[in-house]
Design a protein around this motif. Structure first.
Motif: not given
Length: 188
Positions: A50, A45, A47-48
């Motif tokens: 936020i 996973t 997550i680039e």
């Protein structure tokens, strides 16, 4: 004494230990390669980015407990130490103090009619009004309500709640009009 035999036995024993260690190292290398291969096969996973936009968020008070990394199931198993020594909450059927009723009534008034009052007074004073500025004015007034109620209670030890509500409503409208009138002078 025969030193030759003891040296030969000692060397043979050392060779056996060395071979056993080499086999163990080889087995550990194989396990490591297997683990690395299994790990690389698992989906990851990623997550680039936020982004949090807190520019329009204003927090007056923050209460509660923050549990990071816990699921709701794990959270239900935890004893809440923050509840120790706290008083029992007032049951909802208990009558509210007069100032609480006044505060709720004025807050309801501002939330439902505050925007219309600000827009109307802004139009009367020829002041441009956007939604953000309108909400800022209303929120500022809402923050001042408890202090204004306390002020009126000091003036009259046994005030009638309706009288305080009426006085503060007229103060709110007068204050907004005065603020908008000053804003008009600053814009010119």
């Amino acid at each position: 004494m025969n030193y030759y035999g003891s040296w030969q036995q000692y060397m043979e024993q050392m060779m056996k230990q060395l071979q056993a260690q080499q086999q163990e190292i080889k087995a550990l290398h194989q396990k490591l390669e297997t683990l690395e291969q299994n790990h690389s096969d698992q989906p990851r996973t990623v997550i680039e980015k936020i982004e949090y936009n807190f520019d329009q968020l204003k927090i007056e008070t923050l209460e509660g407990t923050l549990h990071i990394g816990l699921t709701p199931q794990e959270l239900s198993k935890i004893d809440d130490a923050s509840l120790w020594g706290q008083q029992q909450p007032v049951p909802p059927s208990a009558p509210k103090p007069a100032n609480q009723q006044v505060l709720e009534e004025l807050d309801h008034y501002l939330m439902n009619q505050g925007g219309a009052i600000v827009r109307s007074l802004a139009a009367n004073n020829d002041v441009a009004m956007d939604h953000q500025k309108e909400q800022s004015i209303i929120q500022d007034i809402r923050n001042q309500l408890p202090a204004r109620i306390a002020h009126h209670e000091k003036q009259d030890p046994k005030p009638e709640p309706e009288k305080i509500v009426h006085l503060i409503k007229s103060e709110v409208e007068h204050s907004i009009a005065q603020f908008l009138n000053q804003s008009k002078g600053e814009d010119a």
